[in-house]
Design an enzyme around this catalytic site. Structure first.
Site, PDB file in Angstrom:
ATOM      1  CD  GLU A  96      -3.239   1.345   0.257  1.00 50.52           C
ATOM      2  OE1 GLU A  96      -2.583   1.636  -0.658  1.00 50.52           O
ATOM      3  OE2 GLU A  96      -4.230   1.150   0.820  1.00 50.52           O
ATOM      4  CG  ASP A  97      -1.127   4.107  -2.235  1.00 54.41           C
ATOM      5  OD1 ASP A  97      -2.043   4.105  -0.937  1.00 54.41           O
ATOM      6  OD2 ASP A  97      -1.300   5.313  -2.398  1.00 54.41           O
ATOM      7  CG  ASP A 100      -5.608   9.296   5.442  1.00 56.62           C
ATOM      8  OD1 ASP A 100      -5.530  10.285   6.779  1.00 56.62           O
ATOM      9  OD2 ASP A 100      -7.008  10.042   5.145  1.00 56.62           O
ATOM     10  CG  PHE A 149      -3.604  15.731   1.346  1.00 56.61           C
ATOM     11  CD1 PHE A 149      -4.828  14.946   1.716  1.00 56.61           C
ATOM     12  CD2 PHE A 149      -3.209  15.994  -0.240  1.00 56.61           C
ATOM     13  CE1 PHE A 149      -4.777  13.710   0.282  1.00 56.61           C
ATOM     14  CE2 PHE A 149      -3.859  14.959  -1.038  1.00 56.61           C
ATOM     15  CZ  PHE A 149      -4.485  14.068  -0.853  1.00 56.61           C
ATOM     16  NE  ARG A 162      -2.319   8.996  -9.651  1.00 54.39           N
ATOM     17  CZ  ARG A 162      -3.494   8.676  -8.718  1.00 54.39           C
ATOM     18  NH1 ARG A 162      -2.763   8.186  -7.996  1.00 54.39           N
ATOM     19  NH2 ARG A 162      -4.948   8.611  -8.928  1.00 54.39           N
TER      20      ARG A 162
END
Ligand code: IMP
Length: 174
Positions: A96-97, A100, A149, A162
């Site tokens: 997973e990136d 959160d 963020f 990205r």
């Protein structure tokens, strides 16, 4: 207009990927694991990691939709593309990136767990624990980051940023 400011430099990221790969190689050497990433965010980390791993793995991506745009999604998650191989009895490692609130991973781990893998573990490059609303067992973490963020290294804001090689925070600019 938001302007990206570097939070974690590409060289630090590269070093961390190598460390994670060393750890994973020790744990998965003879297990021929299935690596499963959720699109789109995980594709950069996945491609860096597998080239450092240097052990046989199979790679799959699933597509999840989490309705909404901008910085906050609705939390309602739907599977758009499933894993097209049997999971039962396999060693599964989710790549997973970022974790959160934990909603996406909670959904994904539940979906995969119900398919009875031999083992199910999670490796995330970035973790924002201060935002968590669902407890998620994370087995391998790259960086724990503050509640901001972030974009770059595969992460986006409405499909922008990205491609940035560093992990960046967005700063307001007139
Ligand atoms: P969660 O369900 O709240 O844990 O959100 C997980 C997903 O939201 C991640 O896979 C990302 O796609 C996205 N996300 C969460 N935080 C960020 C961020 O800081 N930047 C970009 N995308 C994020």
């Amino acid at each position: 207009m938001d302007k990206p400011r570097v939070l974690i430099h590409r060289e630090e990221i590269e070093k961390k990927v190598a460390e994670l790969a060393d750890e994973l190689r020790r744990d998965y050497q003879d297990k021929h694991p299935l690596l499963i990433g959720a699109l789109k965010g995980s594709f950069v980390f996945m491609s860096d990691l597998i080239r450092k791993l240097n052990i046989p793995v199979e790679i799959y991506f699933i597509m999840l939709s989490s309705y909404g745009a901008g910085r906050e999604t609705s939390g309602k998650i739907k599977l758009l593309q499933r894993v097209k191989t049997p999971i039962r009895g396999r060693h599964v490692l989710v790549i997973e990136d970022i974790v959160d609130r934990g909603l996406t991973l909670s959904f994904l781990l539940d979906y995969l767990g119900r398919r009875k893998p031999s083992s199910l573990k999670l490796c995330t490059m970035f973790d924002k624990p201060s935002r968590r609303v669902v407890e998620i067992p994370i087995d391998y973490v790259g960086f724990t980051i503050p509640d901001a963020f972030v974009v770059g290294y595969g992460l986006d804001l409405d499909e922008k940023f990205r491609y940035l090689p560093d992990l960046c925070v967005l700063e307001e600019q007139e």
